[in-house]
Write an enzyme that holds these catalytic residues in place. Sequence first.
Site, PDB file in Angstrom:
ATOM      1  N   CYS A   1     -12.298 -29.048   7.591  1.00  0.00           N
ATOM      2  CA  CYS A   1     -11.252 -28.120   7.132  1.00  0.00           C
ATOM      3  C   CYS A   1      -9.958 -28.898   6.904  1.00  0.00           C
ATOM      4  O   CYS A   1      -9.609 -29.784   7.679  1.00  0.00           O
ATOM      5  CB  CYS A   1     -11.039 -27.009   8.154  1.00  0.00           C
ATOM      6  SG  CYS A   1      -9.712 -25.865   7.687  1.00  0.00           S
TER       7      CYS A   1
ATOM      8  N   CYS B   1      -6.884 -27.477   6.733  1.00  0.00           N
ATOM      9  CA  CYS B   1      -5.695 -26.703   7.101  1.00  0.00           C
ATOM     10  C   CYS B   1      -4.806 -27.516   8.037  1.00  0.00           C
ATOM     11  O   CYS B   1      -5.229 -28.504   8.634  1.00  0.00           O
ATOM     12  CB  CYS B   1      -6.070 -25.372   7.753  1.00  0.00           C
ATOM     13  SG  CYS B   1      -6.485 -25.471   9.504  1.00  0.00           S
TER      14      CYS B   1
ATOM     15  N   ASP C   1       0.858  -1.184   0.000  1.00  0.00           N
ATOM     16  CA  ASP C   1       0.000   0.000   0.000  1.00  0.00           C
ATOM     17  C   ASP C   1       0.897   1.238   0.000  1.00  0.00           C
ATOM     18  O   ASP C   1       2.124   1.137  -0.014  1.00  0.00           O
ATOM     19  CB  ASP C   1      -0.967  -0.035   1.179  1.00  0.00           C
ATOM     20  CG  ASP C   1      -0.250   0.005   2.521  1.00  0.00           C
ATOM     21  OD1 ASP C   1       0.994   0.123   2.529  1.00  0.00           O
ATOM     22  OD2 ASP C   1      -0.922  -0.099   3.552  1.00  0.00           O
TER      23      ASP C   1
ATOM     24  N   HIS D   1      -5.415 -21.520  10.434  1.00  0.00           N
ATOM     25  CA  HIS D   1      -6.790 -21.926  10.122  1.00  0.00           C
ATOM     26  C   HIS D   1      -7.581 -20.778   9.507  1.00  0.00           C
ATOM     27  O   HIS D   1      -8.294 -20.969   8.508  1.00  0.00           O
ATOM     28  CB  HIS D   1      -7.517 -22.429  11.377  1.00  0.00           C
ATOM     29  CG  HIS D   1      -8.988 -22.582  11.133  1.00  0.00           C
ATOM     30  ND1 HIS D   1      -9.515 -23.656  10.460  1.00  0.00           N
ATOM     31  CD2 HIS D   1     -10.035 -21.757  11.401  1.00  0.00           C
ATOM     32  CE1 HIS D   1     -10.818 -23.503  10.332  1.00  0.00           C
ATOM     33  NE2 HIS D   1     -11.161 -22.358  10.894  1.00  0.00           N
TER      34      HIS D   1
ATOM     35  N   ASP E   1      -7.854  -7.379   0.885  1.00  0.00           N
ATOM     36  CA  ASP E   1      -6.896  -7.677   1.947  1.00  0.00           C
ATOM     37  C   ASP E   1      -7.555  -7.343   3.251  1.00  0.00           C
ATOM     38  O   ASP E   1      -8.426  -6.464   3.308  1.00  0.00           O
ATOM     39  CB  ASP E   1      -5.628  -6.820   1.797  1.00  0.00           C
ATOM     40  CG  ASP E   1      -5.842  -5.409   2.332  1.00  0.00           C
ATOM     41  OD1 ASP E   1      -5.462  -5.140   3.487  1.00  0.00           O
ATOM     42  OD2 ASP E   1      -6.425  -4.570   1.607  1.00  0.00           O
TER      43      ASP E   1
ATOM     44  N   CYS F   1      -6.256 -27.959  11.587  1.00  0.00           N
ATOM     45  CA  CYS F   1      -7.397 -28.867  11.716  1.00  0.00           C
ATOM     46  C   CYS F   1      -6.997 -30.323  11.454  1.00  0.00           C
ATOM     47  O   CYS F   1      -7.572 -31.234  12.034  1.00  0.00           O
ATOM     48  CB  CYS F   1      -8.525 -28.433  10.777  1.00  0.00           C
ATOM     49  SG  CYS F   1      -9.360 -26.936  11.363  1.00  0.00           S
TER      50      CYS F   1
END
Lengths: 432, 432
Positions: free
Chosen positions: B355, B357, B143, B386, B317, B360
């Site tokens: 999930c 991830c 940014d 996660h 974002d 998980c």
Amino acid sequence: MGGPPMPPQLPPRPAVHPVHDTPPHGNGGSTLLRIPANCERSPVMNDQADRPLQFRVLARDSASRARLGRALTRHGPYDTPAFMPVGTQGSVKGVLPDHVAATGSQVILANTYHLMLRPGEKVVAELGDLHKFMGWPGPILTDSGGFQVFSLSDINKINDDGVTFKSHIDGSVVHLTPARSIEVQNALGADIIMAFDECPPADAPEPYHREAVERTLRWAGLCREAHARPRDQSLFAIVQGGTDLALRERCARELIAMDFPGYAVGGLAVGEGFEAMKGVLAGVTPMLPEDKPRYLMGVGFPRDIVAAVASGIDMFDCVLPTRNGRNAYAFTARGAIRLRNSKFIRDAGPIEAGCDCYACVHFTRGAIRHFFFAGEMLGPVLVSVHNIRFYQRLMADIRRALAGGTFGEFRADDPRCSLGPTEPDVESPAPQ
Amino acid sequence: MGGPPMPPQLPPRPAVHPVHDTPPHGNGGSTLLRIPANCERSPVMNDQADRPLQFRVLARDSASRARLGRALTRHGPYDTPAFMPVGTQGSVKGVLPDHVAATGSQVILANTYHLMLRPGEKVVAELGDLHKFMGWPGPILTDSGGFQVFSLSDINKINDDGVTFKSHIDGSVVHLTPARSIEVQNALGADIIMAFDECPPADAPEPYHREAVERTLRWAGLCREAHARPRDQSLFAIVQGGTDLALRERCARELIAMDFPGYAVGGLAVGEGFEAMKGVLAGVTPMLPEDKPRYLMGVGFPRDIVAAVASGIDMFDCVLPTRNGRNAYAFTARGAIRLRNSKFIRDAGPIEAGCDCYACVHFTRGAIRHFFFAGEMLGPVLVSVHNIRFYQRLMADIRRALAGGTFGEFRADDPRCSLGPTEPDVESPAPQ
């Protein structure tokens, strides 16, 4: 007494079994420990096939008592000499298990004292067991809690029954006995569990050491009686006795008569100094059975580990790689560096040239220094990863030297073999 | 004015290009972003081959302005709609880059304001560039610093030249101008850089918004003039104007006439509310060119993202996944849960059933709760992993729905599309 003493000048033996080091990071960080296909059916293990810990010495050094070995647990194998990173509260601090495995670590340690107090061993058991709890499907060792009780807690009373102390977390009164320590460790479910021992300070008077040995012997017997999962977990005994070799010998002899599957040397790295430690190891290690793993608890600096390997030790654990990592101290073969130092601001090199760890492959010293100053978790995480990999590269090189019959040259030539606490920037280890 | 308005009821078009989502964790966490072999030579990109950002719309929704797209930067591709995790100070907080990539993240954001003040853009450049600094070889967006100057710092003076403010780190006086922001971003070396804009609070009076738009327009021109690396980095302009659509239209029209490679909508998610945000997007997004990526800055909750996608936004974002993760708040399709809650002590399930991830797959809710109470870094790390994966699964499902012509059903049926700040346990986003 232990196994047969080593004949002097035994010629180096070639390894009868290849050393299966976990590959370094880059070969698949998300895949956890791999069990080599040829290991579980290896003929060298067959005579121990019903035991929860199978162990073989695969090669011996000709000029020292050092040996190369391989252990197989219900959760996979590990090569010895082995270094175990410490996951005190169920986590190797800051490092996810795939990154722990990527350092080449095959077996890790967790602390019974901490897990017993929080979240409690019943909670860990209800959540699966310690392997599930830690996200680590490989071998785990738990200590007995004894060392932490004696070093961290506010002790109210020690007697032949056990120890009453105040929890360091909430001050509540807790009673820990040999049977209770084993009950906790049975519930946690580690592959190797430790007998509850009394660990006096290095400078304790001789009568205290003598009394501690007698208690440790009685407690070892009580631990063996209490052990409810001998088909899953291997209970190691701990040799105490301070720096008094006669006391150490009595302790070792009695414990060996009880025939434990492995033996630890305790009560070292508690302030006795490097030379005293070497003296005790030179006296004690040869007393221990040749065919069982030997574990030196809480040690240490690279120098200490190499010396202990030379005396015949197979297993080590220490908080140094992670604790120093969190404080921005990085191990390198040329000595420790402190990454907060301003000389690293624009340093575009890795922590250590040639290192294959995730931190060294992907990050500059300058970026890691910035992470520490900016309070970013990645600073402690990256230096911990590097330090664990530094230790595991040392262990892999020790094993390679033992397999190739070059351990003597390795000890003489490799600068890591002299890295100790006198290195200016390195912090000393302290109890967990 | 922008590209042609969408004809109503355009039938859904099949994707002409497969969606290359980064595989979830388990397919090789240590391998960083992969560029699909067929992407760089894809014929759809050939007419833009000399540009540092190539972008194609691959499919459009029939019932909304939502579109599926693909962007290609000098550091690899990303699929749109895209969610960018935030690496404010050069690190996605607590998450090593291989785990960021394993969540399916393809492009990440870093903050010019923070990196300019510490360690300084020259240091980052001397250490390689921002990709090397962050250990992230894939696409990065920086940014302009404008939002942080207006929200974080103690502003001394704003004039047509720029802003003079006190550093939030050490109180030193810093002057930031359009040219200086671009100079910093040129040195950092991100693939996409942002024009320096003025971002008034949502409740600022109308004359302030009008003045900010005029300044933002002048500054956009100065940024374009100052941009020294147009062949490497794509400069996006930012549409301001608060909730006044006439003001937004003037700002958009002038910026479009300057022909930037991408356009952002700024000044939302600053307290105006969900309905007001949707109203602005419904008015502004259709003004923006069809063939260039559109980026909604700092947004937001799943509900906000889905609504913005429906208005035609391509990029997002937000700090929510990592900030909430550090505070033990985990996103699930049924709403947020707070893992410090005592009801999770003995919960042997994963954070969210189904999930994929790392957290998980490998850890129980009970263990993660323990890590938070024990002060272990792995608590914040695991919930951040996660939450980022939760966002990336949402984005992948949005893209899949757009590719399959089922975005309308997805919006109507998927419970994630209504997750917003009214969820009892979720914290609100706030400026970095």
